[in-house]
Design a protein around this motif. Structure first.
Motif, PDB file in Angstrom:
ATOM      1  N   LEU A 188       0.848  -1.187   0.000  1.00 19.76           N
ATOM      2  CA  LEU A 188       0.000   0.000   0.000  1.00 19.76           C
ATOM      3  C   LEU A 188       0.884   1.238   0.000  1.00 19.76           C
ATOM      4  N   HIS A 189       0.703   2.078  -1.010  1.00 21.42           N
ATOM      5  CA  HIS A 189       1.500   3.286  -1.158  1.00 21.42           C
ATOM      6  C   HIS A 189       0.664   4.490  -0.744  1.00 21.42           C
ATOM      7  N   GLY A 190       1.073   5.144   0.336  1.00 23.65           N
ATOM      8  CA  GLY A 190       0.383   6.329   0.807  1.00 23.65           C
ATOM      9  C   GLY A 190       1.296   7.542   0.773  1.00 23.65           C
ATOM     10  N   ALA A 238       4.886  -2.211   8.594  1.00 23.05           N
ATOM     11  CA  ALA A 238       4.639  -0.785   8.374  1.00 23.05           C
ATOM     12  C   ALA A 238       5.254   0.033   9.495  1.00 23.05           C
ATOM     13  N   GLY A 239       5.995   1.053   9.126  1.00 26.55           N
ATOM     14  CA  GLY A 239       6.472   2.033  10.086  1.00 26.55           C
ATOM     15  C   GLY A 239       7.503   1.527  11.066  1.00 26.55           C
ATOM     16  N   GLN A 240       8.093   2.517  11.801  1.00 20.54           N
ATOM     17  CA  GLN A 240       9.098   2.197  12.807  1.00 20.54           C
ATOM     18  C   GLN A 240       8.947   3.034  14.073  1.00 20.54           C
ATOM     19  N   ALA A 241       8.155   4.088  14.006  1.00 26.17           N
ATOM     20  CA  ALA A 241       8.023   4.976  15.170  1.00 26.17           C
ATOM     21  C   ALA A 241       6.552   5.289  15.417  1.00 26.17           C
ATOM     22  N   ILE A 245       3.701   8.655  10.515  1.00 25.43           N
ATOM     23  CA  ILE A 245       2.835   7.920   9.590  1.00 25.43           C
ATOM     24  C   ILE A 245       3.709   7.494   8.411  1.00 25.43           C
ATOM     25  N   PRO A 246       3.866   6.195   8.193  1.00 27.25           N
ATOM     26  CA  PRO A 246       4.754   5.744   7.117  1.00 27.25           C
ATOM     27  C   PRO A 246       4.123   5.962   5.748  1.00 27.25           C
ATOM     28  N   ALA A 247       4.956   5.929   4.747  1.00 24.70           N
ATOM     29  CA  ALA A 247       4.466   6.096   3.381  1.00 24.70           C
ATOM     30  C   ALA A 247       4.030   4.768   2.764  1.00 24.70           C
ATOM     31  N   GLU A 248       4.354   3.662   3.439  1.00 25.18           N
ATOM     32  CA  GLU A 248       4.099   2.360   2.833  1.00 25.18           C
ATOM     33  C   GLU A 248       3.752   1.327   3.898  1.00 25.18           C
TER      34      GLU A 248
END
Length: 390
Positions: A188-190, A238-241, A245-248
């Motif tokens: 998913l690309h956001g 998804a994400g690390q923090a 909000i991650p992009a993917e």
């Protein structure tokens, strides 16, 4: 029925434990393949190696009949750290025979020796020792290398141990028996942003969560309740923090079905569901659908023939004519698409018995008490299906 001697059972138990102690992953079964080839050659089989990379075929001809059958055993292990505590536990950390392929190989070798030395049959016996059943598609690789063109078979059979059934019980099933297995990656690309300002981002994590829930309806609302299918989301990345909000976001999905049409319907509905869910959250979905193993369908006629051999030679309580379908997968399905045959199970043990631990578990071990009855069944099947003319 010909039965293995106590000495033979003991010898092949030791061989099984040797293979167990030296497990090899898919397409790396060099030691196992060499052991198999050496044993078959010593017993008088014409041995061919290298099919599908590390596959071995032993061929034995008797009499003048042009009839032929194939028996298949798998050889590969799994990337699991063993926790059995057995004296013959794996000496390779992180690799173990957690599905019993060591036992399948030992049973077929035990039958091979007996048939070579005492077998009464008229025709051609092809013993197929296959690499890479555990997701590697070794059956297809052997077929691409001309397995059935070089070693034609009128019928083909395979046997797998199954915890949950009493030790030594033979379980048959006609028709669809094991599920197809397909693999899907959804990316998913956001548009990433600050967790405190979600309105300035397009959040793929929320879209992923909604897709996971929506996928639960693929089976419950799209598949006939009398048909079996499974959709499992096994991983979300998804994400690390917590304030970003991650992009993917990425989902890893397993899809299984026991009917080819249901399999096609699930593929179509998964694409539609994921795409429309993603659009509703303003993100773009990239779907990578990777076909895996086919539905394993046992031929009705060959299954009946295999069943009748068991009924003739084993006590009634030891034979299950029509066992349950399984949602596990098996690449012997591809061989059955090419040659009619049947895939049966031999009970590895129920609760409270040795061998009850389910496969693909660090505590699993093949039940050595199956070497005798498993090999005896193979011997009986060959001698019945290739019985000499009266």
């Amino acid at each position: 029925m010909d039965r293995l001697s106590d000495a033979a059972v003991q010898a092949f138990t030791l061989l099984r434990r040797d293979i167990h102690q030296h497990p090899e992953l898919a397409f790396s079964e060099r030691r196992t393949a060499a052991l198999v080839a050496a044993q078959l050659g010593a017993w008088g089989y014409a041995v061919s190696t290298g099919l599908g990379g590390t596959g071995v075929v032993g061929q034995l001809k008797r009499g003048t009949s042009d009839r032929s059958i194939g028996l298949r055993a798998d050889m590969d292990a799994l990337p699991i750290a063993e926790a059995t505590g057995a004296a013959w536990a794996s000496c390779h950390h992180g690799v173990m025979h957690a599905c019993g392929h060591d036992g399948h190989t030992a049973m077929l070798l035990a039958a091979a020796q007996h048939l070579a030395q005492q077998g009464r049959f008229d025709g051609t016996l092809n013993l197929i020792f296959q690499p890479a059943e555990e997701g590697g598609g070794g059956a297809l690789k052997m077929m691409e290398d001309g397995l059935f063109e070089r070693f034609p078979c009128d019928a083909i059979f395979a046997m797998h141990n199954m915890p949950g059934y009493p030790q030594g019980q033979l379980v048959f099933r006609s028709g669809p028996t094991m599920a197809s297995s397909d693999y899907v990656t959804v990316t998913l690309h956001g548009f990433g942003g600050h967790g405190a300002m979600p309105h300035k981002a397009t959040d793929p994590v929320v879209a992923a969560a909604s897709i996971v829930m929506a996928l639960q309806t693929l089976v419950s609302r799209n598949v006939d309740p009398q048909s079996a299918a499974v959709v499992t989301v096994g991983a979300i990345h998804a994400g690390q923090a917590n304030n970003v909000i991650p992009a993917e976001a990425r989902l890893e999905i397993s899809v299984r079905a026991l009917d080819p049409q249901v399999r096609r319907d699930l593929e179509r509905r998964l694409h539609e569901t994921v795409r429309l869910q993603a659009e509703s959250f303003g993100v773009r979905a990239e779907i990578d659908w990777r076909p895996g193993y086919a539905v394993l369908v046992n031929d009705a006629e060959q299954t009946q023939r295999a069943l009748q051999v068991a009924v003739k030679h084993f006590p009634a309580h030891q034979v299950v004519p029509q066992g349950a379908q399984l949602t596990g997968s098996e690449d012997f399905a591809f061989m059955l698409e090419k040659v009619p045959g049947s895939y049966l199970f031999i009970g590895n043990g129920t609760d409270g018995e040795p061998g009850a631990c389910m496969v693909h578990n660090p505590a699993y071990d093949f039940n050595d008490n199956n070497i005798g009855p498993g090999a005896s069944y193979w011997i009986a099947l060959v001698q019945e299906l290739l019985s000499p003319a009266p």
